[in-house]
Design an enzyme around this catalytic site. Sequence first.
Site, PDB file in Angstrom:
ATOM      1  CB  THR A  61      55.834  46.601 -50.597  1.00 23.74           C
ATOM      2  OG1 THR A  61      55.688  45.994 -49.303  1.00 23.74           O
ATOM      3  CG2 THR A  61      55.630  45.544 -51.661  1.00 23.74           C
ATOM      4  CE1 TYR A 149      55.411  51.333 -42.570  1.00 28.26           C
ATOM      5  CE2 TYR A 149      56.058  52.738 -44.420  1.00 28.26           C
ATOM      6  CZ  TYR A 149      55.940  51.484 -43.856  1.00 28.26           C
ATOM      7  OH  TYR A 149      56.351  50.385 -44.572  1.00 28.26           O
ATOM      8  CE  LYS A 177      52.151  49.790 -44.325  1.00 28.07           C
ATOM      9  NZ  LYS A 177      53.315  49.096 -43.759  1.00 28.07           N
ATOM     10  CB  VAL A 221      49.025  48.240 -45.037  1.00 31.28           C
ATOM     11  CG1 VAL A 221      49.701  48.914 -46.238  1.00 31.28           C
ATOM     12  CG2 VAL A 221      47.937  49.150 -44.476  1.00 31.28           C
TER      13      VAL A 221
END
Length: 323
Positions: A61, A149, A177, A221
């Site tokens: 993002t 991630y 994540k 998240v």
Amino acid sequence: MTDQHATPGRSPHAPLITGGVVPPLCTPLTPDRELDVDSLERLVAHLVTAGVHGLFVGGSTGEAAYLPDALRRQALDVVVGTVAGQLPVLAGVVDMSTPRVVEHARAAAALGADALVATAPFYSPTHPVEILGHFRTIRAAVDLPLIGYDIPSAVHTKLAAATVAELAADATLAGLKDSSGDLDGLRDVLELVAGIDGFRVFSGSETVADLGLRCGAAGVVPGLGNVDPHGYVRLYDAAVAGDWDEALRQQRRLHTLFDLIRVAPTDRMGRYSSAIGAFKAALMLRGVIRYPTTSLPMIPLEAAEIEAVGKHLAAADLPVSTQ
């Protein structure tokens, strides 16, 4: 966590995040694509005031793959300085190869990050044994908690549940994540790491965050959390209280709001350009950031598309700035 990595003149490290809402920050840019420092400071204040539990700088993002290294580091520096130890700051150190990730990790530690977030290597095909070595090398090089991630849509490699569990068991990884969109895979990870003290799994989904929490994730998240952090905090609080009906109500509202990423037609731009452009347009309309500028080669939203973003905000009862 000790303060051995504290940046001179700044507060010691915040405690490692154990759960909650951790928005992956947008990176506000000026029209000439420099960092808009004032807007980034306002964005941090907007999120902190909403009651989020941590901040993730340098994620998808945040356009990390598009930004020059110096700008990535400047953004992290601004966020760490603005937060001043109030919340944990997670630094994305995503890059194609282990040596480049280690460079980012060392820079993030020097700037005062509380933890690091890294994907598997990408561009060149990577064997599972190489992925294990990649994360272990990063962790050995920089003594900060390291969070894996999992975002196969971007790096084209799935972090297998067994790989995550192995790295959790030897304390290479402190958390995960999960942005894979694979709820079965998320459940597999949660089952394998259930007995590992201190390991935390976070869902990266905007639209099934409630299901991730119900499966046992410690937090969420969500990129949309930039636009409506209060909504995700309400969702998380309801989940913690065991009020799954309320969590579902909040998720349904956020699911509808998430449609703002589709304001631009796919024959004009990619969905990523539309999503990041819409997040930034929403933040501009809410008076948080000054410009909706996105990184090259992303295509900017047109005026009518920004107007459509405003309609999504109105439907979600989110205030729009009149200034």
